[in-house]
Enzyme design. Structure first.
Site, PDB file in Angstrom:
ATOM      1  N   ARG A 310       0.835  -1.213   0.000  1.00 20.09           N
ATOM      2  CA  ARG A 310       0.000   0.000   0.000  1.00 20.09           C
ATOM      3  C   ARG A 310       0.866   1.257   0.000  1.00 20.09           C
ATOM      4  NH1 ARG A 310      -5.644   1.429   1.126  1.00 20.09           N
ATOM      5  NH2 ARG A 310      -6.163  -0.787   1.157  1.00 20.09           N
ATOM      6  N   GLU A 715      -9.447   5.962   7.589  1.00 19.06           N
ATOM      7  CA  GLU A 715      -8.023   6.215   7.381  1.00 19.06           C
ATOM      8  C   GLU A 715      -7.699   7.480   6.576  1.00 19.06           C
ATOM      9  OE1 GLU A 715      -5.924   1.930   7.069  1.00 19.06           O
ATOM     10  OE2 GLU A 715      -7.719   2.192   5.845  1.00 19.06           O
TER      11      GLU A 715
END
Length: 762
Positions: A310, A715
């Site tokens: 990621r 997030e």
């Protein structure tokens, strides 16, 4: 309709009155045993002798377990590579569990755990990124590289080049409720109460440890006092320990870490070093960038591989880079196994690009926000559609209009000029202001995890019980799910009662992570409620002689054929007519496809966007600093609950700023974590928040078919805190003509060093 309303958290009253029950508040049976781990005092060693007799003879001790006493799998790993619950002859970090004590009290277990006689044959530990590189200590056998275009040629022809290396520290989760578990032995299996973001993984790991089928293990979780990714996999050890001890002794077993043990044992956010080389043409348009991401992963893989993936996925941040290469090193070290943390690698990858952009802006002599604007992905509808370096089309880009609106609302241009004037006449205090964007992909990168289930039951009095696979850690997920059910069934939110997350009710759940909790579970809840509404509509249509689609559910009533009945009356009639009033719902995220080996595909359903302007002040004599003001505009789509979402944005910003300013993890040369308590590790306090804190939601429904067109908000806003770090860099740059090269976290010491670099003193 309740969706879109700023309703309070479902446990708000319980939270503020102290009545909310967390795991440590659950009344335990009188014969409950309390557990503690005996920990390694070496970072890398072979155990040559283990004398546990003093532990067994300690007051209150009932049983002591080593790896040899575990009946089946000694594995707590969320990854394919095993991670032993108890050390098997060797230890790999200082603080690794070696043995397990079960005693009659928490205190007795902790005292006994310190009495073991352990003899080690120490080895030289690998503790730092440089040591790991020198030893070629990698996971996956070496670096992973993804690339698009001819990066070397692009950089060779660039008019402007910036290059450097940048360190960013890790971060302790510091959830207010520590790790805890309670196991109750049953006739055939075990019930586990655990403070976890991933009940199904707890179920699986406990079953493997006991040699049981999954249906023999039930995991229940009502609420957590914070998680932030630290309870996605780190709770496995406690749950397994409790279950094994409960099975062996026939008594309930409970375990909770004290704060020092929690910080010493558990993993943190990955610290990174990023080397960058980035180039632009004469107009400030990016032509190419090359990043080397060096991540310190700790001793076991845990979730490091997807975290580093990621980070690579977010190396472009919000910018189109025609030629981009990312080389990722997943380094094995003798430190705690780094793990999931809010943003899951995205913040590290994004910060690497934002730092490079600031450096490039200085090289070009261009205002940083203007350089960013020139390189954003194009507006939706523009032709051709631009793609990320991994091949996903960016067809929903929101930042052009968001940045314009935020610059106007924050008075960015005028304030920047005023700060420059102020700095020119103030030699000791320097201010800085910076704007940073966010583009964050939403979905699990492991495709099969993008699924969710729900169970909705309507009782004959019209009350509704709702269960879903997500977990509540304070973010308000349960309230949002109640709002979804309320909207679909046309009843007041008070009619719907959330029950504890339970693997016996909704099986095979994914972790509440990747910001997907509301997205996926909301769609599953909606599907279950629509099934029930369809049954009720068919029942009334048949009874009243009308079409099912004309039946209306709203205002705690049901309307059909020109008549109206209270919802509870319709339910009672349906029950008497033997209509099923229980339904499951399921959702699988569409459109995603990802090949992580090739680094190509569409790993995300959509992107969430945001932008922040932060103003700071530094003391050039001490390095002390403060955040003075933050202005934020964040994209939550058509928000399910604006109050909860704004709260998430505020908290995420402060946590993100804390990562990059006050929070510093320090290990000594033996591998001992020195910052293992609130006395030595500084999370942001109330006094560290911006004095002026303006937060607004960008009102733009999601282009994708998400739950009521909302967007994830767990997030993405964490990365808004990057603006605080960039603003500190600007303040340091005001001290002299040289590149200040501020490192993270920007503690007073780091700020002072950057001031000296700007002045040319170092």
């Amino acid at each position: 309709m309740s969706v879109g309303k700023p309703l309070p958290h479902d446990s708000a009253r319980l939270h503020v009155t102290g009545q909310a029950r967390y795991l440590d508040d659950i009344p335990c049976p009188a014969d409950t045993l309390h557990l503690a781990f005996g920990l390694s005092t070496e970072a890398s060693a072979t155990i040559t002798a283990l004398d546990l007799d003093p532990v067994r003879q300690s007051p209150g001790v009932v049983a002591v377990f080593t790896a040899a006493d575990l009946p089946h799998a000694n594995d707590a790993s969320p990854a394919p590579e095993p991670e032993p619950v108890l050390a098997e002859g060797t230890v790999h970090y200082l603080g690794q569990p070696v043995f397990l004590v079960a005693a009659t009290s928490h205190r007795a277990a902790r005292i006994a755990a310190r009495k073991a006689g352990i003899t080690y044959a120490p080895k030289e530990p690998i503790l730092t990124i440089d040591q790991a590189l020198a030893a070629e200590s990698w996971f996956e056998g070496g670096p992973v590289t993804w690339a698009r275009g001819d990066v070397d040629t692009a950089l060779a022809t660039a008019v402007h080049i910036a290059e450097g290396a940048f360190e960013m520290g890790g971060q302790e989760h510091f959830y207010l409720e520590g790790q805890a578990a309670l196991a109750l032995p049953g006739e055939e299996g075990v019930t586990v109460h655990c403070s976890t973001q991933h009940p199904s993984e707890i179920q699986h790991k406990v079953a493997h440890a006991l040699g049981l089928a999954f249906h023999d293990v039930r995991v229940e979780m009502r609420r957590m006092g914070g998680g932030f990714g630290g309870k996605e996999s780190q709770g496995n050890h406690l749950a397994i320990a409790c279950a094994v001890a409960a099975r062996a002794t026939g008594r309930p077993c409970k375990m909770r870490y004290d704060r020092d043990d929690d910080m010493t044992i558990t993993g943190k956010r990955h610290d990174f070093r990023i080397r960058y080389r980035i180039g632009a043409d004469a107009d400030g348009k990016l032509v190419g960038a090359d990043f080397v991401q060096l991540a310190r992963c700790g001793w076991a893989p845990d979730l490091s591989l997807p975290v580093c993936d990621r980070a690579m996925l977010h190396a472009d941040s919000s910018y189109f880079v025609p030629a981009l290469r990312i080389e990722s090193h997943r380094l094995r070290t003798n430190t705690q196994s780094a793990t999931a943390f809010r943003g899951f690698g995205g913040p590290q990858g994004m910060l690497g690009m934002e730092r490079a952009m600031d450096h490039l802006a200085r090289v070009i002599g261009l205002e940083p926000a203007e350089l960013r604007r020139r390189n954003f992905y194009v507006h939706p509808g523009s032709a051709p559609v631009q793609t990320t370096h991994y091949g996903q089309e960016v067809d929903d880009f929101q930042l052009h209009e968001m940045i314009e609106a935020l610059q106007k609302s924050s008075n960015y241009v005028a304030r920047k000029a005023e700060i420059a004037d102020w700095n020119s006449t103030n030699p000791t205090l320097k201010r800085g202001i910076a704007l940073s964007p966010v583009k964050f992909g939403i979905s699990f990168t492991l495709t099969h995890l993008n699924q969710a289930g729900a169970l909705v039951q309507i009782y004959s009095d019209g009350s509704i019980a709702l269960n879903h696979g997500g977990t509540e850690m304070g973010q308000g997920l349960h309230r949002k799910m109640v709002q979804v059910a309320s909207a679909v069934l046309g009843v007041a939110p008070e009619t719907v009662r959330i029950t504890a997350t339970d693997t016996a009710k909704v099986p095979n759940t994914s972790a509440t992570a990747a910001s997907s909790g509301a997205d996926m579970n909301g769609m599953a809840v909606k599907a279950a409620c629509e099934t029930l509404r369809g049954r009720l509509a068919d029942f009334l249509a048949a009874r009243e002689g009308c079409a099912p689609e004309t039946v209306i559910f709203e205002g705690d009533a049901v309307q059909a054929a020109g008549k109206s009945w209270p919802f509870a009356e319709v339910i009672s009639a349906a029950y008497q007519a033997r209509i099923s009033l229980s339904a499951t719902g399921f959702y699988a995220t569409p459109k995603i496809s990802w090949d992580r080996v090739a680094g190509r595909g569409r790993p995300f359903l959509y992107f969430a966007y945001g932008a922040a302007v932060t103003e700071v002040v530094i003391d050039t004599l001490t390095g002390e600093n403060r955040i003075l003001r933050a202005d934020i505009l964040h994209d939550a789509g058509a928000s399910l609950n604006p109050a909860l979402d704004i709260g998430q944005v505020e908290g995420a910003y402060v946590q993100g700023a804390g990562w990059l300013t006050t929070e510093e993890l320090v290990w000594d040369d033996k591998g001992r974590l020195m910052t293992h308590a609130p006395s030595t590790y500084k999370i942001p306090a109330c006094s560290d928040r911006p004095r002026i804190f303006n937060v607004a939601l960008h009102d733009a429904p999601n282009r994708e078919d998400t739950i009521f067109r909302s967007k994830a908000v767990g997030e993405p806003p964490f990365m808004l805190g990057i603006s605080a770090f960039l603003a500190l860099g600007e303040a340091c740059a005001a001290c002299g003509p040289h590149w200040p090269d501020l490192q993270a976290p920007a503690t007073p010491e780091a700020v002072l060093a950057a001031v000296h670099r700007a002045e040319g003193r170092t």
